[in-house]
Scaffold this motif. Structure first.
Motif, PDB file in Angstrom:
ATOM      1  N   ILE A  79       1.452 -10.916  -5.394  1.00  0.00           N
ATOM      2  CA  ILE A  79       0.285 -10.079  -5.683  1.00  0.00           C
ATOM      3  C   ILE A  79       0.320  -9.733  -7.168  1.00  0.00           C
ATOM      4  CG2 ILE A  79      -0.969  -7.963  -5.136  1.00  0.00           C
ATOM      5  CD1 ILE A  79       0.466  -7.871  -2.466  1.00  0.00           C
ATOM      6  N   GLU A  80      -0.710 -10.151  -7.893  1.00  0.00           N
ATOM      7  CA  GLU A  80      -0.809  -9.825  -9.313  1.00  0.00           C
ATOM      8  C   GLU A  80      -1.639  -8.553  -9.453  1.00  0.00           C
ATOM      9  OE1 GLU A  80      -2.295 -13.098 -11.575  1.00  0.00           O
ATOM     10  OE2 GLU A  80      -1.045 -14.569 -10.526  1.00  0.00           O
ATOM     11  N   VAL A  81      -1.063  -7.558 -10.108  1.00  0.00           N
ATOM     12  CA  VAL A  81      -1.770  -6.289 -10.293  1.00  0.00           C
ATOM     13  C   VAL A  81      -1.791  -5.934 -11.770  1.00  0.00           C
ATOM     14  CG1 VAL A  81      -1.224  -5.405  -7.998  1.00  0.00           C
ATOM     15  CG2 VAL A  81       0.371  -4.992  -9.880  1.00  0.00           C
ATOM     16  N   GLU A  82      -2.768  -5.137 -12.145  1.00  0.00           N
ATOM     17  CA  GLU A  82      -2.871  -4.728 -13.550  1.00  0.00           C
ATOM     18  C   GLU A  82      -3.309  -3.274 -13.644  1.00  0.00           C
ATOM     19  OE1 GLU A  82      -7.341  -6.214 -14.747  1.00  0.00           O
ATOM     20  OE2 GLU A  82      -5.719  -7.684 -14.915  1.00  0.00           O
ATOM     21  N   ASN A  83      -2.851  -2.635 -14.718  1.00  0.00           N
ATOM     22  CA  ASN A  83      -3.206  -1.254 -14.994  1.00  0.00           C
ATOM     23  C   ASN A  83      -3.285  -1.098 -16.499  1.00  0.00           C
ATOM     24  OD1 ASN A  83      -3.692   1.474 -14.828  1.00  0.00           O
ATOM     25  ND2 ASN A  83      -1.532   2.028 -14.538  1.00  0.00           N
ATOM     26  N   GLN A  84      -4.507  -0.991 -17.018  1.00  0.00           N
ATOM     27  CA  GLN A  84      -4.748  -0.976 -18.457  1.00  0.00           C
ATOM     28  C   GLN A  84      -4.168  -2.247 -19.084  1.00  0.00           C
ATOM     29  OE1 GLN A  84      -3.384   2.824 -19.974  1.00  0.00           O
ATOM     30  NE2 GLN A  84      -4.873   3.965 -18.773  1.00  0.00           N
ATOM     31  N   ASN A  85      -3.167  -2.133 -19.940  1.00  0.00           N
ATOM     32  CA  ASN A  85      -2.629  -3.320 -20.598  1.00  0.00           C
ATOM     33  C   ASN A  85      -1.406  -3.891 -19.896  1.00  0.00           C
ATOM     34  OD1 ASN A  85      -4.564  -3.235 -22.663  1.00  0.00           O
ATOM     35  ND2 ASN A  85      -3.340  -1.772 -23.856  1.00  0.00           N
ATOM     36  N   GLN A  86      -1.064  -3.353 -18.742  1.00  0.00           N
ATOM     37  CA  GLN A  86       0.106  -3.817 -18.010  1.00  0.00           C
ATOM     38  C   GLN A  86      -0.297  -4.764 -16.881  1.00  0.00           C
ATOM     39  OE1 GLN A  86       1.637   0.371 -17.265  1.00  0.00           O
ATOM     40  NE2 GLN A  86       3.565  -0.676 -17.708  1.00  0.00           N
ATOM     41  N   GLU A  87       0.437  -5.858 -16.760  1.00  0.00           N
ATOM     42  CA  GLU A  87       0.208  -6.802 -15.672  1.00  0.00           C
ATOM     43  C   GLU A  87       1.555  -7.123 -15.016  1.00  0.00           C
ATOM     44  OE1 GLU A  87      -1.915 -10.238 -16.893  1.00  0.00           O
ATOM     45  OE2 GLU A  87      -3.657  -9.133 -17.622  1.00  0.00           O
ATOM     46  N   ILE A  88       1.635  -6.962 -13.710  1.00  0.00           N
ATOM     47  CA  ILE A  88       2.874  -7.155 -12.970  1.00  0.00           C
ATOM     48  C   ILE A  88       2.636  -8.118 -11.807  1.00  0.00           C
ATOM     49  CG2 ILE A  88       4.693  -6.041 -11.608  1.00  0.00           C
ATOM     50  CD1 ILE A  88       4.793  -5.161 -14.464  1.00  0.00           C
TER      51      ILE A  88
ATOM     52  N   GLU B 170       0.812  -1.221   0.000  1.00  0.00           N
ATOM     53  CA  GLU B 170       0.000   0.000   0.000  1.00  0.00           C
ATOM     54  C   GLU B 170       0.846   1.273   0.000  1.00  0.00           C
ATOM     55  OE1 GLU B 170      -2.526  -0.733   3.346  1.00  0.00           O
ATOM     56  OE2 GLU B 170      -3.531  -2.423   2.331  1.00  0.00           O
ATOM     57  N   LYS B 171       2.154   1.125   0.248  1.00  0.00           N
ATOM     58  CA  LYS B 171       3.065   2.272   0.160  1.00  0.00           C
ATOM     59  C   LYS B 171       3.834   2.266  -1.170  1.00  0.00           C
ATOM     60  CE  LYS B 171       3.921   2.810   5.140  1.00  0.00           C
ATOM     61  NZ  LYS B 171       4.957   2.770   6.213  1.00  0.00           N
ATOM     62  N   SER B 172       3.601   1.258  -2.000  1.00  0.00           N
ATOM     63  CA  SER B 172       4.359   1.108  -3.235  1.00  0.00           C
ATOM     64  C   SER B 172       3.730   1.891  -4.381  1.00  0.00           C
ATOM     65  CB  SER B 172       4.449  -0.372  -3.631  1.00  0.00           C
ATOM     66  OG  SER B 172       3.209  -0.823  -4.167  1.00  0.00           O
ATOM     67  N   GLU B 173       4.455   1.947  -5.482  1.00  0.00           N
ATOM     68  CA  GLU B 173       3.960   2.639  -6.671  1.00  0.00           C
ATOM     69  C   GLU B 173       2.795   1.910  -7.321  1.00  0.00           C
ATOM     70  OE1 GLU B 173       6.607   2.165 -10.235  1.00  0.00           O
ATOM     71  OE2 GLU B 173       7.935   1.215  -8.750  1.00  0.00           O
TER      72      GLU B 173
ATOM     73  N   GLY C 125       7.367  -8.302   4.419  1.00  0.00           N
ATOM     74  CA  GLY C 125       7.016  -7.163   3.583  1.00  0.00           C
ATOM     75  C   GLY C 125       8.097  -6.677   2.646  1.00  0.00           C
ATOM     76  N   THR C 126       9.223  -7.372   2.582  1.00  0.00           N
ATOM     77  CA  THR C 126      10.287  -6.987   1.651  1.00  0.00           C
ATOM     78  C   THR C 126       9.899  -7.373   0.230  1.00  0.00           C
ATOM     79  OG1 THR C 126      11.980  -7.330   3.345  1.00  0.00           O
ATOM     80  CG2 THR C 126      12.725  -7.248   1.054  1.00  0.00           C
ATOM     81  N   LEU C 127       9.969  -6.401  -0.692  1.00  0.00           N
ATOM     82  CA  LEU C 127       9.698  -6.700  -2.093  1.00  0.00           C
ATOM     83  C   LEU C 127      10.912  -7.402  -2.680  1.00  0.00           C
ATOM     84  CD1 LEU C 127       7.890  -6.441  -4.615  1.00  0.00           C
ATOM     85  CD2 LEU C 127       9.007  -4.236  -5.072  1.00  0.00           C
ATOM     86  N   ILE C 128      10.736  -8.650  -3.083  1.00  0.00           N
ATOM     87  CA  ILE C 128      11.837  -9.443  -3.613  1.00  0.00           C
ATOM     88  C   ILE C 128      12.080  -9.117  -5.074  1.00  0.00           C
ATOM     89  CG2 ILE C 128      12.658 -11.800  -4.012  1.00  0.00           C
ATOM     90  CD1 ILE C 128      10.660 -12.603  -1.743  1.00  0.00           C
ATOM     91  N   LYS C 129      11.005  -9.066  -5.848  1.00  0.00           N
ATOM     92  CA  LYS C 129      11.133  -8.733  -7.264  1.00  0.00           C
ATOM     93  C   LYS C 129       9.765  -8.400  -7.825  1.00  0.00           C
ATOM     94  CE  LYS C 129      10.852 -13.564  -8.850  1.00  0.00           C
ATOM     95  NZ  LYS C 129      11.537 -14.637  -9.622  1.00  0.00           N
ATOM     96  N   SER C 130       9.762  -7.704  -8.944  1.00  0.00           N
ATOM     97  CA  SER C 130       8.531  -7.433  -9.690  1.00  0.00           C
ATOM     98  C   SER C 130       8.799  -7.806 -11.142  1.00  0.00           C
ATOM     99  CB  SER C 130       8.132  -5.957  -9.575  1.00  0.00           C
ATOM    100  OG  SER C 130       9.174  -5.113 -10.026  1.00  0.00           O
ATOM    101  N   ILE C 131       7.943  -8.651 -11.695  1.00  0.00           N
ATOM    102  CA  ILE C 131       8.144  -9.117 -13.063  1.00  0.00           C
ATOM    103  C   ILE C 131       6.851  -8.991 -13.854  1.00  0.00           C
ATOM    104  CG2 ILE C 131       9.978 -10.708 -12.389  1.00  0.00           C
ATOM    105  CD1 ILE C 131       7.978 -12.971 -12.589  1.00  0.00           C
ATOM    106  N   VAL C 132       6.995  -8.894 -15.157  1.00  0.00           N
ATOM    107  CA  VAL C 132       5.831  -8.822 -16.031  1.00  0.00           C
ATOM    108  C   VAL C 132       5.109 -10.159 -16.005  1.00  0.00           C
ATOM    109  CG1 VAL C 132       5.041  -8.512 -18.407  1.00  0.00           C
ATOM    110  CG2 VAL C 132       6.909  -7.095 -17.511  1.00  0.00           C
TER     111      VAL C 132
END
Length: 285
Positions: A125-134, A99-102, A142-149
């Motif tokens: 956590i799978e998130v999407e914004n228009q045509n982007q899915e991360i 909730e503090k992330s971009e 709570g440490t973010l290990i990685k974010s991938i498409v």
């Protein structure tokens, strides 16, 4: 020599499994008694159990508070469980970090709890914004290990890869008390690091990528750093030589040959620039 052969076989096995996965979801498949006992012991309250085979593994889809899938070898050794959980079931530390992330304003599509042999539990956590899915990978703290498409691949990519004893010993010695979160063998023959093993760890609260070459020797370690954490000499070079660019992100890279430098990503309008700067502020290839 034994380590080299082991690593090569490991890479070949991963490549084979990705290329030749079968999927037999016939509910009438015969499940060995030893395997049924192993499953019942690990999940005594499981309901609606359905078995299938994937990639040479037996997979039990079941309900135990939430929908889940547990993967076992044919001789009953548990490998992985992926549980579909609601957002509210995440550890509070994970929710706070997200909730503090971009990505906080992005739509949440799916949340999974991923438990695997030999590594720590992670939450995806799978998130999407228009045509982007991360896909966002978090540790329980709570440490973010990685974010991938998100490529919509099946969960075979989450199957655990076992580290060699030499690799695990190296991590224990160089990064005491580190938590091993993710292990991948690079399988793209077009990439320079084909056959390399990447290990995501959390060390002293920092998510780090430890890379081993095809022989199993340590190649490098990298992790993200904030702009204010850069050495003064590096910040001065950025300001003096790339002042018209906006700082995007930076990584500290330590290599086995003793080289230490920072990989800086900059941007200006539609132009992205990546430069390597050593601790003395000198731009290097």
């Amino acid at each position: 020599m034994k380590l080299k052969i082991y690593t090569l076989l490991l890479a070949l096995c991963v490549t084979w499994s990705l290329q030749s996965c079968d999927n037999d979801d016939d509910n009438s498949i015969a499940v060995p008694t030893e395997l049924q006992n192993a499953f019942a012991s690990k999940y005594p309250n499981a309901a609606n159990v359905k078995w299938e085979t994937k990639c040479g593994y037996y997979v039990a889809d079941f309900y135990d508070g939430y929908e889940a899938s547990a993967w076992f070898t044919q001789d009953g050794k548990w490998q992985m469980t992926e549980t579909d959980i609601p957002y509210n079931a995440l550890p509070q530390a994970v929710k706070t970090s997200f909730e503090k992330s971009e990505y906080a304003s992005w739509k949440q599509d799916d949340v999974d709890k991923l438990e695997r042999t030999g590594v720590e539990t992670i939450f995806v956590i799978e998130v999407e914004n228009q045509n982007q899915e991360i896909d966002l990978y978090y540790s329980a703290d709570g440490t973010l290990i990685k974010s991938i498409v998100d490529t919509d691949d099946d969960n075979t990519g989450h199957l655990p890869v076992q580290l060699t004893e030499a690799m695990r010993n190296f991590i224990n010695e160089k990064y005491p008390n580190a938590k091993i979160m993710e292990i991948d063998v690079e399988d793209d023959r077009n990439d320079w690091d084909f056959g390399y093993t990447e290990v995501d760890i959390i060390h002293n609260g920092i998510s780090k990528d430890v890379l081993f070459d095809q022989t199993g020797d340590w190649h490098s370690t990298s992790w993200e750093v904030r702009q204010n954490e850069l050495p003064e000499a590096v910040k001065n070079t950025i300001n003096n030589q790339y002042g018209e660019y906006r700082f995007d992100e930076a990584k500290r890279i330590e290599k086995a040959d003793g080289t230490i430098y920072y990989r800086i990503e900059l941007e200006k309008m539609n132009v992205d620039l990546e430069v390597n700067i050593n601790e003395d502020g000198i731009v290097i290839p």
